[in-house]
Every structure is written in C-alpha cells, then in structure tokens.
Design an enzyme around this catalytic site. Structure first.
Site, PDB file in Angstrom:
ATOM      1  N   HIS A  37       0.858  -0.986   0.054  1.00  0.00           N
ATOM      2  CA  HIS A  37       0.151   0.042   0.075  1.00  0.00           C
ATOM      3  C   HIS A  37       0.717   1.287  -0.071  1.00  0.00           C
ATOM      4  O   HIS A  37       0.475   2.338   0.805  1.00  0.00           O
ATOM      5  CB  HIS A  37      -0.885   0.100   1.228  1.00  0.00           C
ATOM      6  CG  HIS A  37      -2.044  -0.918   1.091  1.00  0.00           C
ATOM      7  ND1 HIS A  37      -3.276  -1.089   0.178  1.00  0.00           N
ATOM      8  CD2 HIS A  37      -2.020  -2.323   1.524  1.00  0.00           C
ATOM      9  CE1 HIS A  37      -3.824  -2.051   0.419  1.00  0.00           C
ATOM     10  NE2 HIS A  37      -3.085  -2.607   1.225  1.00  0.00           N
ATOM     11  N   ASP A  46      -0.747  -4.756   5.760  1.00  0.00           N
ATOM     12  CA  ASP A  46      -1.662  -5.898   5.359  1.00  0.00           C
ATOM     13  C   ASP A  46      -1.348  -5.878   3.826  1.00  0.00           C
ATOM     14  O   ASP A  46      -0.620  -5.262   3.230  1.00  0.00           O
ATOM     15  CB  ASP A  46      -2.891  -5.206   5.633  1.00  0.00           C
ATOM     16  CG  ASP A  46      -3.137  -3.479   5.077  1.00  0.00           C
ATOM     17  OD1 ASP A  46      -2.121  -3.083   5.246  1.00  0.00           O
ATOM     18  OD2 ASP A  46      -4.043  -3.282   4.317  1.00  0.00           O
ATOM     19  N   GLU A  47      -1.985  -7.068   3.460  1.00  0.00           N
ATOM     20  CA  GLU A  47      -2.059  -7.383   1.900  1.00  0.00           C
ATOM     21  C   GLU A  47      -0.959  -7.094   1.051  1.00  0.00           C
ATOM     22  O   GLU A  47      -0.569  -6.379  -0.017  1.00  0.00           O
ATOM     23  CB  GLU A  47      -3.106  -6.585   1.360  1.00  0.00           C
ATOM     24  CG  GLU A  47      -4.542  -6.757   1.702  1.00  0.00           C
ATOM     25  CD  GLU A  47      -5.314  -6.007   1.190  1.00  0.00           C
ATOM     26  OE1 GLU A  47      -6.586  -6.693   0.824  1.00  0.00           O
ATOM     27  OE2 GLU A  47      -5.473  -4.696   0.926  1.00  0.00           O
ATOM     28  N   ILE A  48       0.346  -7.652   1.411  1.00  0.00           N
ATOM     29  CA  ILE A  48       1.658  -8.040   0.688  1.00  0.00           C
ATOM     30  C   ILE A  48       1.232  -8.760  -0.363  1.00  0.00           C
ATOM     31  O   ILE A  48       0.948 -10.041  -0.085  1.00  0.00           O
ATOM     32  CB  ILE A  48       2.724  -8.115   1.603  1.00  0.00           C
ATOM     33  CG1 ILE A  48       2.873  -7.078   2.804  1.00  0.00           C
ATOM     34  CG2 ILE A  48       4.065  -8.002   0.776  1.00  0.00           C
ATOM     35  CD1 ILE A  48       3.913  -7.713   3.906  1.00  0.00           C
TER      36      ILE A  48
END
Lengths: 583, 583
Positions: free
Chosen positions: B267, B338-340
């Site tokens: 992100h 989050d969300e790698i």
C-alpha cells in the site's frame, strides 16, 4: 423509440465538416472524449480545440417565459463556474478571437412542457472564422438541453470552451425521471428544488413526486385541509400550495415536469388521522406475531387502505384529485395502485359482507378504479398506475376497465418480465424495475427488532435485511436495457424509466448521495444509450466521464457520491479490470 | 474486559436511592427509557422527573487544560441546544428550583489520554433538595464522558434536564475507534474535526487515521517533504504539520486519541512518486488481462510495495516514522502490514535473486519488520499491525519477531476466527472484522469496466461487485460480539474494536452518512454491551434510542443517515417484526 434525424438548416462550415467526417465510420466519429453527461447522440469533432469565452459573452434567445430565465441562469453559470476538470482535456487553445455569442433559435416557441415534447437540439461551436456559437432547437425545452450541454463544454479560469464541435442531440426515450418518496420521511422544499436542478443537469425531465403514503400526508389541500393538518409529521413538515407552486414553476424554468402521485387505495394509513371512517385496518400492527406473510396487514409497518365500499371515500378522493390536478398542471397524474394487501380490507365488516356474498377483492378494486379513473381522466389527465393494478396475483382489475389510451403502467417487479407483460397487453409503460432502478436497496432493513440480524457470526449474512439487495450500483443501472426482450413494436410502448428513492432510510441528509450519480447513469442510458457505435457497452469510457461529471455536480452544490478513488481519474484506464486500452 | 465496580463516595441521598432500588431486580433497575447513547452501564431512576435548567446554570470543575475547554463547550451546548425529542419523554417537570450547578470532581488530574485510561464517571442529578448535580470521575477524560451524558439528558426550550437520576458508567472495552482512509480520497481537515467531534459524542475514543496508501500521500513530513509534494493528490489536498496538530489538539479537547497509520510495506505506491527506486511494481496495471487472481500485483488498482531488500528504504522509513511519531503523541503507532502481494515483490530483480537463492517472501517481510519494528518501539510506541503479518497464508513473519508486549494485531478477515487465532497466539487484538465492521461494504465495486455488471437481466446479481457484501447495517454492527468464541482469558486480550471507512467510494460528500449512526451502534456495544439485564439482545429498545440519538446528531451538525421512517418514532414498537411489547 423517438429517435429522429435532425434536419435543421446547418451553417455551411458545419455541413462541410460533416461531409469531411463521413469518411470515418460510426456516428460518433471522433474518439476524443467529450466531457458531456449524458453523452450526445451525435457529435462531430475532428479537430478538438478550445477557444476563450469572452468576458462579455452573451446568450441571445427569443423571449420565452422560461427559456429566458434559463438562458440567464446558464449565462451566469458559464461565466462564473470555472470548473477545473480532473482529467484535463488536452485541447489546444486556438488563437481565434474569443466566443462572443451563443445564438439560440427556436422553431416553435409555444410547445408546452409535456410528455413527448421535442427535446432535440443542435449546437455548433466554431473553432475560428466566427465568434458566434449557435443553438437550434424546435422547442424552448430542447434549447434548455442544449444550454446544459454548452455549459458542460465550458471549463477553466479564464473560461474556455471546447470548439470546432457540432452536436446533434435527441433522447432515445421521452420519459426520464426520478421517484422521490416524501411521506416516509419529509424533505424540505429546498431539497426538492435542488433535486429538480440536478434532474435538469442530467437531462432527465420528470420528477415523479410520491407525495403521500401511509406514514404521513404532507400535502396541504384546500378542499381537504385536515389530511395534512392531522396526517403530516408536523407543522413544519408540510407542503403548502405555495410550496407546490414553487416546485412546479422551478421545474418549468429547468424543463422538468412534476408528476404528482397520491398513492391509493393502499398506502393510505395517514388519511385515517383525518378520516378514520374511510380507511380499513389503520394503525394496526403490520404483521402479527406468528402470522404468515400472506396474513400481514401491510407490506411494511404503516397499515391502512381506503375502503372502496365506503361511499364517503369518493367524496374525499374526488376532493384530493381535484386539488392535486389544480396544483400540478402536468398532464400525467399518478394514482398509485400498488400493494393492496388482502388482510387489510378483510378486517372491515363491509368487506367481509361483500365477500360472503361471493364478491371478490378484485371486484372491490374494480369498483374503486371505476369510480376514480374516469374522474381523473375527465380532468385531462393521463393516469399512471403501478403495475400491480394489472399484474397483482390476487387483487387486480380487468384490462377492460383500464383504457390503454388513458392509462400508463409503471413496472417495478420481476425486471423485464413484467415490462413485457404490460406492453404485451397493449399498455404504455414506464420502467422502474426494483432489480435495477431502486436506489434504496441493499441498505439493510429498517425494522426495529428483526431477528435475522441476531445470528451467530459465520451465519450466511443473506440479504442483510434488504428485500431488494444488492445495492444497485451505477454500473447496474447504466447497463440495464429497459426494452430487453421486447419486439420492436413492443419497445415503442416503453416511454422510458424512473429510478426511485423510497425513503424508509433516506431523508435530507442522504438524498443527494443516494440519488447521484446513479440517476445520472440512467439518464445517459435513456438519453443516448449505453453502447458505443460498435454496439458494445461503453461503461469503461463512461466511468471517467461520469467521474468528471460527478465532481462537476458536487461543485454545483449536488452532494453526489464518489464512484472511485481520485487516483483512477489521474490514471485513466488503470482502475479497469483488464489492460487499459491502447489508443 | 475492564468492567469495574465504582466505589466513589456517594451522597447520602443517592445511597438511599440505591438501596431502595435494590428491591427491583437487574442492574438497570428502571424500565423508563433513558435517552442516552451509548446507554450507561448502570443507572438508577426510580422516579423519572425533570427539572428546569437555570438560565444561569454553570459547570464548575478543577482547572485542566482540556477538561476546562470541554466543560465550557458543554455549558454552551446545554444552554443553547434546545433539542426537541421526537419521542417525548413523559417526564413530570418538578416544581423544584432549577438546577444551578454541575460540580465536577476529579481524583487524578494528571492522567494522560492514553490507552487504558480510566473513563468511568458517576453522575447524579437530584430531583429536589439540592440545586447541584455532581459528576465524579477519576480522570478528566472520564469527566468528558460524563459531560456528554449530561448533555444528552438536557432537552427542550426552556432547557430542562432529566432528574432524580444516578448514573455510574464505565466502558466494557478500552479501545473504541473508527478507521478513516484519507488516501484513496482526500478529506479536508474540517471533516476530520467534525469526525472527532462525533467520535467523542458517541463515547468512542480513537480516531485511527489511515493517512497514506498507494493512491496518495497527503501527509507533509519535514524530513521527507517530497513524499507529499509528489504523492499528494494536489496542493490543496495535503495535511501539514499544523493541520495534524490541529486535529491532535482537537482530539485532546474531545477526549479522542489520534492513532496514525502509515501503511507499509505494501500500500505504498504513492511513495514511488518521490522515491521510485524504493518501490517495487509501482504504476503497473494491477491485474493483467487473463492473469489469475494469484498473479495480480495489488489487491486493487494502485500498485507498489516498499522493497525491503533496498537499503535506501530504511532511511526513508526511519524519517517517516520519526516525523510521524513527533507529530502524533499517541502511544499507539499503526504500521500497517496488510496485503503484501507476492507478484509485486517478484517483479523486482533483487527479490528474484533473493528467491533464487532459496530465500522466501516471508523472510523478506521479516527483514522489513526486524529493521523497522525496534525503531518504532524505541520511540516509546506500541505498534499496531493488521493481522496479515501473522496470519497471511503466504507472506507472514514468525511470532518470535513480534513481541506481544510491543505489538497489537488488528483483525479484519474471517470474523471471530482470526480474532481467536490472534489471541490464542498471545497477542492483544483490536477487532475490525470486515464481515461486521467495514462501513464501505455492500456498495458495489469501483472498477471501471467490470464485466460482471454487464449480465442479461435475470442473472443472479450476486454480490453486486462488492467483495464484502452485504452492507453492514447498524443492527449487524450492534449485534456483533467481538469476543465471540473466546475463553475468558482470551477475551481479556481483546482491547476493543474499530469500524472502518475505506474511501474507494467515499469522501466528504458521504463521510457522515456512511459512518453515522452505524459507528454509534458499535459505540454502544463496546461501551455497555448489546444486551439487557436478562442477557437478551436489546436492539428493539435500542432502535428508538438510536433514532432519537441520530436526530440529535443531525441537529449537532453530523449528517447521520436515517434508520427508519419518522413514523416509527411516532409509533413506538410498531416498526418491529413482532407485536409491540405491552408495558
């Protein structure tokens, strides 16, 4: 579907431009994105450029009570708006002298604003050789649409305007509207005016005002003042004759028809506050504990239906219709007719007696329609009913008492299926399919203690309490073809569509964001369609344009909701689901 | 879960009232509805009455930088608000002399506003015999909660206040917050201040500010000014140090902690505008045509992840962390995590080399955490990460490098399951389950040309393009038990919860209505719970109270959405799904 080829006398330069461009296939000959919403049906723009708008720019138009007002409004707007596009059009500013005039010509200044009025227009903005833009239309109302287009082509500070452009525009569908329910929650008049303004900006032309329902009766009627006195939510939550007149006149100035709906015989619980004797099942608990759904008294809390067997109701109804027709000059009168619930009538002794003598509930509705429809049509009104009067599985009337020349049906159930049934019966139709056009859906339910919410985590959340989930996204609305599955002849009976905001969970605080830009999506689909010249759905192209339009609406004071991160506007195509197109 | 029995010295009259009432079973001994949101944990109100608020009413309090400001604000509010309840409390106005004083006493004036600070208070409003109300609290922050309660008990014009009332109140959970994402769309500072104000009104205590993401980097940092200079959406869409300080100080005045989040290492696409060399896969198309979902570069449009193998990133990250910690005094620092997405790292040659030498992506993340976490904790911060750092199926770190004393995890996937996994591993948790607490869900998708929208009518509409449908209604949020399925010991690790508004489809125009009153629902569930004294979910009772509260929030300038037709307020119980209770 109302598409006509324009045959205005065109200035020579435009004719030659037109001829030149015919070598490029397709109607919209130019790929260059035009930031107008809804997209014009036809435009030619071979050499996209821009010219300055003169600080002394003026609009000239033949005098017309409403067009003159509108032209003055647009003049002020184009000179002061200074919209900064998010997605900068890479237009070269020509060295041509600034645009001095927009010259409006009208073929017929007398056409009233009514269903089917000609809204076509042609707009020419020269790139050089002339300091005059021209706007030709058959009617004042078409000229208003053209003014809106012109205003959207103006941007930046100092104001510049897209030029070298010829637009010929005409809507696919004549009836393009929005239903707003002002009974379940009240909206101040200022909200309604802002709604009308936004309706006009989007080239929609109808505000279908669902004024009353079981929850409140906000309309002050001279012949039945008690209805609002006792049935409105409060002293400050009424619409007076002056208020209505203000909305109607405002509509005229914006080219928007105001179609009133006084729903009946169901959805009339609020009438019981003034006239308890004419309403059955008023103020009952809507769905008794452990009763079956079929045995409910109303489709939602708020019970009450006019009792067609009570002679008194016709006196009241006649007064209501007469007053409403006086206040609302539009030739359409919406008489409701939806969701008549058997159990509500059945609690009444007179109904029980009638049924015991082998009468049917449908006969009761027929009595009601026979006693009211001719009166409404006698006032020179075309009557719009919800589809239920014809299609309800239990309580409906025979088509023989609904003359298709006087009656239009508005569909809301079962998507295209019910539209098909209505047109197959020979009726004109306005489409408001709840699967596509209901703006309130997907927001859960409003019931106070609905046990479906109290499930252990992990339980399938189902519809979240919304009978018409999911939320209707702008794409869902945009992609809906309202003549889906119809023959060409049947399609001709489709007058258009209306998105609807029912107000169980809406009021002033959310009106703008629930309606816009989703209603804009319908606006374009019904104006110029949802497909490009190859017949492909054009929503990828539409996304950026709608985004841009949404930001312009916000700057014009309409609180439209965002549809994407701003990032998507700054990186065109990158928020798609497939590779961005290579131009 | 933080519930403590208050042991303030009580005035004699209150003690006797207390004793008198113990003959009535249950904690909330009085059935009479108290219009306070969130509902106090304990209140005694045997003889519901009201007394006039003197026009010379004053609040006395020991001097405290922020409490004094708050008390002045509340004084102005109770004297001028004149809230007209929709559902009139049938309180008798006593003939007792008007209330002259609210006397605040504080045990400890030095307690800072930090996680776990004592927010309990006791409020006594006499019905007669005294013209003084009293508010006792351990800390200034608890007194602010009590002032809010007092303000909600005042209504009408001239102002009257509920009396004969003793409230002893303390939250169930210490951490009660809202996540707002200001990267995908920008919110002016005024919006953030209004948010903090509403957070405080609802006795929430944390604004978790998700400041940056791949879409924009609006935060101006002294040591890394280029990040905002190049990564913000525009000159007018930045938060300067002054802006941040304004929000932080405003938070102090309202008893609201501001927890900053600089999401990383994923992100972070927006960082690439200033530092392209430290970001992998920046500005790539997020999901290539015909690629599998597993081969996407980001979870949504907007690619880019910091490359932990690039030494340069640590210099930048350290500058960022240091500046953010300086600007935000709160002891919590949210570091994202989050969300790698594997593919985004894998495009980078250094990552490819590392992997070719049998390195793993998880090792790369561990390098990142090992190089950043100790630095953040060295600044006296507790670090909050999204659950992914521990629970992601592909890229996660070993618990051994996440010391539970310094790290809190915030859950968002799989409802209570992931909360259980986190606490079972010994970590404290903040719950933001997307199934219950994501305020943006159920609104369709934002992708530009998502073909799932273009289906023939009649096709199952599925999730309408929303990955986390349906819409989370206030009831869904209210009913969620964040310690569901946990043992008593495990429950102690649940610090609280945060609802989240991700801003793909939100900005200023919809901020208030997307957040309120749904965040209020969580506010009550985390403050005093969602059950009555018999252990039954109390949402039927809560509906009317929330409705009333929503209207009061609107009159206080918070554009909370309506949850029902006004009719439901005027007809209590009639909008339920079962017979209204008989009192």
């Amino acid at each position: 579907m109302g598409y006509t080829i324009l045959s205005f006398p065109l200035p020579l330069s435009v004719v030659s431009l037109f001829i030149f461009c015919f070598s490029i296939p397709g109607i919209s000959a130019v790929r260059y994105p035009i930031n107008v919403w809804p997209k014009p049906t036809t435009f030619l723009w071979t050499h996209p450029q821009a010219i300055l708008l003169s600080p002394n720019f003026t609009i000239s138009n033949p005098y017309h009570r409403y067009l003159t007002t509108a032209a003055n409004r647009y003049l002020r707007q184009v000179l002061t708006e200074h919209h900064q596009p998010l997605f900068k059009p890479p237009l070269n500013l020509t060295s041509a002298p600034p645009l001095q005039f927009l010259i409006i010509t009208i073929t017929d200044l007398t056409s009233p604003l009514t269903h089917g009025v000609d809204e076509s227009y042609a707009l020419t903005i020269p790139s050089s050789g002339s300091t005059n833009a021209t706007l030709s239309a058959h009617t004042a109302w078409g000229a208003m649409r053209g003014l809106e287009t012109f205003s959207q082509l103006v941007y930046s500070k100092p104001a510049i305007v897209a030029s070298g452009l010829y637009i010929s525009d005409v809507p696919l569908f004549m009836h393009r509207g929005i239903v707003l329910d002002t009974s379940r929650n009240y909206y101040p008049v200022e909200d309604l005016l802002r709604l009308v303004k936004a309706v006009s900006m989007n080239k929609l032309n109808v505000f279908h005002w669902h004024i009353t329902d079981s929850h409140s009766f906000p309309l002050v009627l001279p012949s039945e003042p008690e209805l609002a006195e006792k049935g409105a939510y409060g002293e400050e939550m009424k619409y007076t004759a002056d208020d209505v007149n203000r909305v109607v006149e405002f509509g005229m100035e914006y080219g928007v028809r105001i179609v009133p709906e006084i729903d009946m015989p169901a959805h009339t619980g609020s009438w019981a506050e003034a006239h308890p004797e004419i309403v059955t099942c008023a103020n009952m608990f809507w769905w008794p504990a452990e009763a079956k759904w079929a045995d409910r008294f109303a489709s939602e809390p708020g019970t009450g239906q006019l009792n067609p067997l009570s002679p008194k109701i016709y006196e009241v109804v006649k007064n209501v219709v007469k007053d409403v027709a006086t206040m609302f000059p539009d030739s359409f009168y919406h008489a409701g007719g939806d969701e008549i619930i058997p159990n509500c009538w059945k609690v009444d002794p007179s109904v029980q007696t009638f049924l015991s003598m082998n009468g049917t509930l449908s006969q009761i509705l027929e009595m009601f329609v026979n006693s009211t429809l001719p009166y409404i049509t006698s006032l020179n009104r075309t009557v719009v009913y919800w589809e239920d009067v014809l299609l309800d599985p239990i309580i409906k009337v025979s088509p023989s008492i609904l003359p298709p020349e006087n009656v239009i049906l508005q569909t809301w159930n079962k998507g295209p299926n019910n539209t098909k049934r209505v047109v197959a019966s020979g009726y004109r139709v306005i489409v408001s399919s709840s699967d596509f056009y209901y703006l309130d859906c997907g927001h859960g339910g409003f019931l106070g203690n609905d046990s479906q919410y109290d499930q252990p985590p992990g339980t399938d959340p189902g519809n979240g309490g919304s009978w018409c989930e999911p939320f209707k996204t702008w794409q869902t609305i945009y992609n809906y073809d309202i003549t889906y599955g119809l023959s060409e002849t049947e399609s001709k009976l489709v007058l258009g569509g209306e998105v609807a905001l029912w107000s169980e969970q809406a009021d002033s605080t959310v009106m703008d964001s629930r309606i816009w830009p989703r209603a804009s999506a319908m606006g374009e689909a019904l104006w110029s369609g949802n497909r490009d010249e190859t017949g492909k759905k054009r929503y990828a192209e539409a996304t950026n344009r709608l985004n841009e339009w949404r930001y312009r609406m916000v700057s014009r004071g309409i609180g439209a909701e965002p549809i994407q991160p701003l990032w998507c506007m700054k990186n065109p195509g990158m928020c798609n689901t497939v590779q961005p197109f290579v131009s």
